[in-house]
Scaffold this motif. Structure first.
Motif, PDB file in Angstrom:
ATOM      1  N   GLY A  33      36.180  43.977  37.896  1.00  0.00           N
ATOM      2  CA  GLY A  33      35.613  42.634  38.431  1.00  0.00           C
ATOM      3  C   GLY A  33      37.293  42.768  39.472  1.00  0.00           C
ATOM      4  N   GLU A  34      38.054  43.281  39.068  1.00  0.00           N
ATOM      5  CA  GLU A  34      38.998  43.240  40.411  1.00  0.00           C
ATOM      6  C   GLU A  34      38.495  43.973  41.432  1.00  0.00           C
ATOM      7  OE1 GLU A  34      41.813  40.767  40.541  1.00  0.00           O
ATOM      8  OE2 GLU A  34      41.521  39.715  38.187  1.00  0.00           O
ATOM      9  N   ALA A  35      38.618  43.712  42.813  1.00  0.00           N
ATOM     10  CA  ALA A  35      38.618  43.695  44.306  1.00  0.00           C
ATOM     11  C   ALA A  35      39.805  44.325  44.076  1.00  0.00           C
ATOM     12  CB  ALA A  35      37.702  43.100  45.159  1.00  0.00           C
TER      13      ALA A  35
END
Ligand code: ADP
Ligand code: MG
Length: 377
Positions: A15-17
């Protein structure tokens, strides 16, 4: 024995870009005391936890003693880890806490006894081996946590902010003890902290991190004397390095640092770096540490052409010396001087800026011009 190699390691959390650890590439020699330092959230724990096997590696390879360990379970990595919160079992005695890991590894009972007693002696905790963690102070608990790691006799010790929960005095004491342990055991240590003083005093080499990226890897003094960029320059050392914006100008073959109020000659040993810099010299930041901003009469005489005038805002007595915060236009400079200086807030003073000790940084990239021009200068 306990060498460690990170080969272009990345960590992407779900979920972290952006990666939390970006291209971490580093060889750690057997027996080194390597410290990773940087502000909270820069990826220190994540890097350490990947080495420990507590987090998956998203990309890249990790080796311990030449062995590829990306998929080896934590207990088979021959490491021992010490955490900030001790992680002791409350209903086991100190002895049992220290022995547990060895029992799980099926170490013979008499060998366990030998190792626990030896570690307890080293850490001076022999007299409370029968107590439970709840009966101990924070400092004592942390020694037990250290002891539990010691008895494992691992190839590599991993420590994640192990002193953060201790009060200032105990922190300094334990810092010295861990350094001593390292020089006795000569086991590789990888130590994480956000505290630059801990990093400087303990590490044989320091890795400075920011936003998941390595900024610089160097022994403590080199980091202090030759920071690669403004971030490292500002992060290492107290008080913080002074930063003053201005431009570099060339007048009749001589470089000067110039801003609205100052025109300071730049010594010739910078010439090569300045001539080959790929930077807009009109947009630089001068960096100068407080010990090279001098107000003593001898310095004002010796460095007469590097004098500026300033007004003292604040005086900060530190006991062994005093810091003066002096204003020149919009810039405030910290000057380190002798403890009993008569200079007081409100005084107008002269300061000598030791340009022979200056750093110049590209304002856009933050890179030191010395690094751009000539890495060895
Ligand atoms: P440090 O130890 O230097 O303070 P961390 O390695 O704990 O930094 O964290 C690095 C970055 O990764 C931070 O932005 C943090 O929010 C993020 N992060 C850490 N753990 C997780 C996780 N389990 N899930 C998602 N993001 C995480
Ligand atoms: Mg952390």
């Amino acid at each position: 024995m306990g060498s460690v190699a990170f080969k272009h390691v990345y960590k992407y959390y779900k979920g972290e870009a952006n990666p939390s650890v970006h291209d971490f590439h580093l060889d750690i020699d057997d027996g080194e005391f390597l410290v990773m330092v940087g502000p909270s959230g820069c990826g220190k724990s994540t890097t350490l936890r990947m080495l420990a096997g507590l987090e998956e590696v998203s990309k890249g390879d990790i080796y311990i003693d030449g062995r590829f360990i990306n998929y080896v379970s934590p207990k088979n990595r021959d490491i021992a880890m010490v955490f900030q919160n001790y992680a002791l079992y409350p209903n086991l005695t100190v002895y049992e806490n220290m022995a547990l890991g060895l029992q799980l590894h099926k170490v013979a009972k008499h060998e366990i006894e030998l190792r626990v007693n030896r570690a307890a002696k080293m850490l001076e905790i022999s007299h409370f081996l029968n107590k439970r963690p709840g009966q101990l102070s924070g400092g004592q608990k942390q020694r037990v946590a250290l002891g539990r790691a010691l008895v494992r006799e691992p190839q590599v010790f991993l420590m994640d902010e192990p002193l953060s929960n201790l009060d200032a005095k105990l922190r300094t004491q334990t810092r010295v003890e861990i350094s001593k342990l390292h020089s006795e055991l000569k086991t590789t240590m990888v130590y994480v902290t956000h505290d630059q003083t801990e990093a400087m005093t303990m590490g044989t080499r320091i890795v400075v991190m920011k936003d998941g990226r390595i900024q610089q890897v160097a022994p403590p003094q080199q980091l202090y004397d030759h920071p690669n960029n403004m971030f490292v320059a500002g992060f290492i050392g107290t008080p913080q390095m002074n930063f003053i914006e201005g431009s570099i100008v060339l007048q009749e073959g001589q470089f000067f640092f110039e801003n609205k109020r100052w025109l300071l000659r730049i010594p010739d040993h910078f010439n090569r770096a300045l001539r080959s810099a790929k930077t807009n010299l009109r947009q630089v930041t001068l960096g100068i540490r407080s010990e090279y901003v001098s107000c003593e009469p001898w310095a004002l005489e010796q460095y007469a052409d590097w004098r500026i005038s300033a007004a003292v805002d604040t005086r900060e007595p530190m006991g062994s010396n005093t810091f003066l915060y002096a204003r020149s236009g919009d810039d405030v400079l910290v000057c380190r001087t002798e403890a009993h200086t008569p200079i007081q807030p409100g005084d107008r003073i002269e300061l000598a800026i030791r340009m022979d000790k200056a750093h110049f940084f590209d304002r856009e990239s933050g890179l030191s011009l010395a690094v751009q021009g000539d890495a060895t200068s």
